[in-house]
Design a protein around this motif. Sequence first.
Motif, short mmCIF file in Angstrom:
data_model
loop_
_atom_site.label_atom_id
_atom_site.label_comp_id
_atom_site.label_asym_id
_atom_site.label_seq_id
_atom_site.Cartn_x
_atom_site.Cartn_y
_atom_site.Cartn_z
N LEU A 128 -35.13 -5.49 10.19
CA LEU A 128 -35.59 -6.87 10.13
C LEU A 128 -34.81 -7.76 11.09
CD1 LEU A 128 -36.01 -7.88 6.36
CD2 LEU A 128 -37.67 -6.82 7.88
N SER A 129 -35.55 -8.76 11.62
CA SER A 129 -34.91 -9.83 12.39
C SER A 129 -34.57 -10.98 11.43
CB SER A 129 -35.86 -10.34 13.46
OG SER A 129 -36.20 -9.31 14.33
N ALA A 130 -33.96 -12.00 11.99
CA ALA A 130 -33.67 -13.19 11.18
C ALA A 130 -34.97 -13.91 10.87
CB ALA A 130 -32.74 -14.10 11.96
N MET A 131 -35.00 -14.67 9.77
CA MET A 131 -36.22 -15.36 9.36
C MET A 131 -36.63 -16.43 10.39
SD MET A 131 -35.60 -16.03 5.31
CE MET A 131 -37.27 -16.66 5.05
N GLY A 156 -28.82 -9.00 22.94
CA GLY A 156 -29.65 -9.95 23.69
C GLY A 156 -30.86 -10.34 22.87
N ARG A 157 -31.48 -11.48 23.21
CA ARG A 157 -32.58 -12.00 22.41
C ARG A 157 -33.70 -10.96 22.25
NH1 ARG A 157 -32.54 -17.34 21.06
NH2 ARG A 157 -33.83 -16.49 19.39
N GLY A 158 -34.22 -10.89 21.06
CA GLY A 158 -35.28 -9.92 20.78
C GLY A 158 -34.75 -8.50 20.56
N GLY A 159 -33.44 -8.37 20.37
CA GLY A 159 -32.80 -7.05 20.34
C GLY A 159 -33.13 -6.17 19.14
N SER A 160 -33.85 -6.69 18.15
CA SER A 160 -34.18 -5.85 16.99
C SER A 160 -35.12 -4.71 17.37
CB SER A 160 -34.85 -6.69 15.90
OG SER A 160 -34.00 -7.73 15.52
N ASP A 161 -35.92 -4.91 18.40
CA ASP A 161 -36.78 -3.81 18.88
C ASP A 161 -35.91 -2.62 19.28
OD1 ASP A 161 -38.93 -5.57 18.69
OD2 ASP A 161 -38.92 -6.07 20.81
N MET A 171 -39.96 0.97 10.80
CA MET A 171 -40.86 -0.19 10.92
C MET A 171 -39.99 -1.42 11.15
SD MET A 171 -43.34 0.21 7.67
CE MET A 171 -44.78 1.22 7.64
N LYS A 172 -40.18 -2.05 12.30
CA LYS A 172 -39.40 -3.26 12.58
C LYS A 172 -40.29 -4.49 12.40
CE LYS A 172 -38.32 -6.68 15.51
NZ LYS A 172 -38.88 -7.47 16.59
N PHE A 173 -39.79 -5.47 11.66
CA PHE A 173 -40.53 -6.72 11.49
C PHE A 173 -39.74 -7.85 12.14
CE2 PHE A 173 -42.04 -3.88 8.25
CZ PHE A 173 -43.42 -4.07 8.31
N GLY A 174 -40.39 -8.54 13.06
CA GLY A 174 -39.74 -9.62 13.80
C GLY A 174 -39.65 -10.89 12.97
N GLY A 175 -38.98 -11.88 13.53
CA GLY A 175 -38.74 -13.14 12.83
C GLY A 175 -40.01 -13.79 12.31
N SER A 176 -41.09 -13.73 13.09
CA SER A 176 -42.33 -14.39 12.66
C SER A 176 -42.94 -13.65 11.48
CB SER A 176 -43.31 -14.44 13.82
OG SER A 176 -43.58 -13.13 14.26
N THR A 189 -34.52 -18.84 12.80
CA THR A 189 -33.13 -18.96 12.37
C THR A 189 -32.13 -18.74 13.51
OG1 THR A 189 -33.72 -18.37 10.12
CG2 THR A 189 -31.41 -18.03 10.74
N THR A 190 -32.39 -17.74 14.37
CA THR A 190 -31.44 -17.49 15.47
C THR A 190 -31.29 -18.72 16.35
OG1 THR A 190 -32.09 -15.17 15.41
CG2 THR A 190 -30.83 -15.88 17.33
N ASN A 191 -32.42 -19.34 16.69
CA ASN A 191 -32.37 -20.57 17.51
C ASN A 191 -31.58 -21.65 16.78
OD1 ASN A 191 -33.91 -19.32 19.37
ND2 ASN A 191 -35.77 -20.51 19.00
N GLY A 230 -31.52 -5.95 12.34
CA GLY A 230 -31.80 -5.72 13.76
C GLY A 230 -30.79 -6.46 14.61
N PHE A 231 -30.75 -6.12 15.95
CA PHE A 231 -30.11 -7.01 16.92
C PHE A 231 -28.59 -6.91 16.97
CE2 PHE A 231 -29.31 -11.89 17.27
CZ PHE A 231 -29.38 -11.96 18.65
N LEU A 232 -27.97 -6.26 15.96
CA LEU A 232 -26.51 -6.35 15.84
C LEU A 232 -25.81 -5.00 16.01
CD1 LEU A 232 -26.43 -8.51 12.56
CD2 LEU A 232 -26.48 -9.34 14.93
N GLY A 261 -28.07 -14.66 10.53
CA GLY A 261 -29.53 -14.65 10.34
C GLY A 261 -30.01 -13.31 9.80
N GLU A 262 -29.68 -12.22 10.51
CA GLU A 262 -30.13 -10.89 10.11
C GLU A 262 -29.44 -10.45 8.81
OE1 GLU A 262 -30.20 -11.81 13.21
OE2 GLU A 262 -32.08 -11.02 13.96
N CYS A 263 -28.16 -10.84 8.66
CA CYS A 263 -27.44 -10.43 7.45
C CYS A 263 -28.10 -11.04 6.20
CB CYS A 263 -25.97 -10.84 7.54
SG CYS A 263 -25.06 -9.82 8.70
N1 LIG Z 1 -33.19 -12.71 15.74
C1 LIG Z 1 -32.93 -12.27 17.06
C2 LIG Z 1 -33.31 -10.81 17.25
C3 LIG Z 1 -34.76 -10.47 17.31
O1 LIG Z 1 -35.11 -9.37 17.66
O2 LIG Z 1 -35.63 -11.40 16.94
P1 LIG Z 1 -37.26 -11.23 17.03
O3 LIG Z 1 -37.62 -9.84 16.55
O4 LIG Z 1 -37.81 -12.27 16.11
O5 LIG Z 1 -37.68 -11.43 18.46
C4 LIG Z 1 -33.60 -13.17 18.09
O6 LIG Z 1 -34.22 -14.14 17.70
O7 LIG Z 1 -33.43 -12.93 19.26
#
Ligand SMILES: N[C@@H](CC(=O)OP(=O)(O)O)C(=O)O
Length: 570
Positions: free
Chosen positions: A125-128, A291-296, A93-98, A131-133, A276-278, A209-211
């Motif tokens: 998990l992604s960063a809260m 790359g951005r969104g890489g936790s998926d 189960m992956k949970f994104g930043g939002s 946070t990445t931005n 995620g993402f790392l 962020g993710e750590c």
């Molecule tokens: N935190 C990273 C990785 C990520 O996957 O984020 P999110 O799941 O919130 O898109 C990003 O903002 O790119």
Amino acid sequence: MATSMHSVCGVKTPFQASPWRCSRFQPLLQSQQRFESSVSLLSLPGGFSSLKVSYQERDIRVRCQGGNLHILERGQTETHDFEESANELTCVMKFGGSSVASAERMREVADLICSFPEERPIIVLSAMGKTTNNLLQAGEKAVSCGVSNVNELEELDIIKELHLRTVCELGLESSIISKRLDELEQLLKGIAMMKELTLRTRDYLVSFGECMSTRIFAAYLNRIGVKARQYDAFEIGFITTDDFTNADILEATYPAVAKRLHDDWISDPAIPIVTGFLGKGWRTCAVTTFGRGGSDLTATTIGKALGLREIQVWKDVDGVLTCDPNIYSRAEPVPFLTFEEAAELAYFGAQVLHPQSMRPAREADIPVRVKNSYNPKAPGTLITRARDMSEAVLTSIVLKRNVTMLDIVSTRMLGQFGFLAKVFSIFEDLGISVDVVATSEVSISLTLDPSKLWSRELIQQELDHVVEELEKVAVVNLLQRRSIISLIGNVQRSSLILEKAFHVLRTNGVNVQMISQGASKVNISLIVNDSEAEQCVRALHSAFFESNLSDLYWGSRSGNGSVPTESNGY
Ligand SMILES: N[C@@H](CC(=O)OP(=O)(O)O)C(=O)O
Ligand SMILES: Nc1ncnc2c1ncn2[C@@H]1O[C@H](COP(=O)(O)OP(=O)(O)O)[C@@H](O)[C@H]1O
């Protein structure tokens, strides 16, 4: 294959009464056991998504997935049910930043996980929140702000305040993140001192962020009595190329991650909470990102590594929608997608999924479910290998903005070969990725992949260089600020889709500058000016998803009278 009953994990399963030998993953076999007729396949670490075994000198592929054992031979798949071991991890189960943007959200996500007692999930998990931005912005500012001003950076303050407040509101010790916050400040001072932010440092910087989010969440689960264990992905076998900010996952990742997560789970069960993402660059051993969104992608990689039953990606929307809700608020969830459709949609710019994330899921044939953590009852989108396409026309409309387009016309005569090869060799030499292409014998129109431009920071100077090289063989016209509108759907019905789309564009006074129908059979791309693109998406959405598709058949109304029956775009 003859079938006699043999015991797999204590469950009667039809098998041949002969030794099975594992020819791959041998080092991972527990106590080096062989595939005897009664060997428990589930005693292998991680329920591999794919195992190659030899049976009577022939190679046979076996795949353990969820409660099924698939035997793949000569293109045929046999499926045998057997009981899932109570010990197995079941899904990711992956949970994104939002989804984890605050203490309240973390509590809700914890409740959500606990509401599936039948699952033994791995959590990514992604960063809260943002946070990445904020980390990236802090890094950019640190380059020029001077060492003594680093602790006054607004973004550093926001990051500290958010994480410390969350820790406090969840009733945790601040010591779980204080070391990370100190290191972050030191790193920003280092950037300020060096007055540069390399791609490698950028990746290390965003990893904070993710750590931190995973440490907080794991500590919270433990505090409420749900045993959890935090993992930094770069420490458990996520091995990547050294392409900082855009790294690719290497094959070695799958067995390594499966072994580590499975072994820990078997020896001391605790819900794994993974960043995620790392990843970790295989040469540099430095932290990399996908790359951005890489936790998926982290989630689908874990799904494949462990051969899990399902991969869930929890977002802040009710699934994959018919278009970006920020462009058009009447976008609706798409209930079913194929891996191919989802990959195309992601590649052509739908932020909802990482462009590479479908690959591991497709390779291991594991369903991906996109769900809304703010609205868990919504069915979401189910992504699988195949779906019923008999009624499908258009599935989703995707917009990619700020694309650079090149019109390249050969200066040589018709009939001379090698023009296309020459043009593409120039792109290859310059390491530039091409996106949409339309060709004739003497001309090519193409777009340059903006995400690659972004990650490589391809600047005007580099574009000028491309044009200069191309002008040796062609007349070149460089067109900037273009958009790609991708119509993802059933290209078997391309005439219908194009007829409708061009009618809509003509009524809106929009001229299409290039068109390409992808070999994937799920995508038609139209290039228009940036300034017209959003209006086009809205108009196309209204036409395809908000009106009866039988209205599409103008010809049939005035002509042969046979009006097709599709009632919506899916
Ligand atoms: N935190 C990273 C990785 C990520 O996957 O984020 P999110 O799941 O919130 O898109 C990003 O903002 O790119
Ligand atoms: N076709 C689409 N379907 C759903 N969401 C989309 C689409 N296109 C863009 N989005 C945006 O993607 C966001 C979800 O993706 P993302 O922010 O990466 O989620 P998360 O951070 O939770 O993983 C949505 O909030 C929405 O604004």
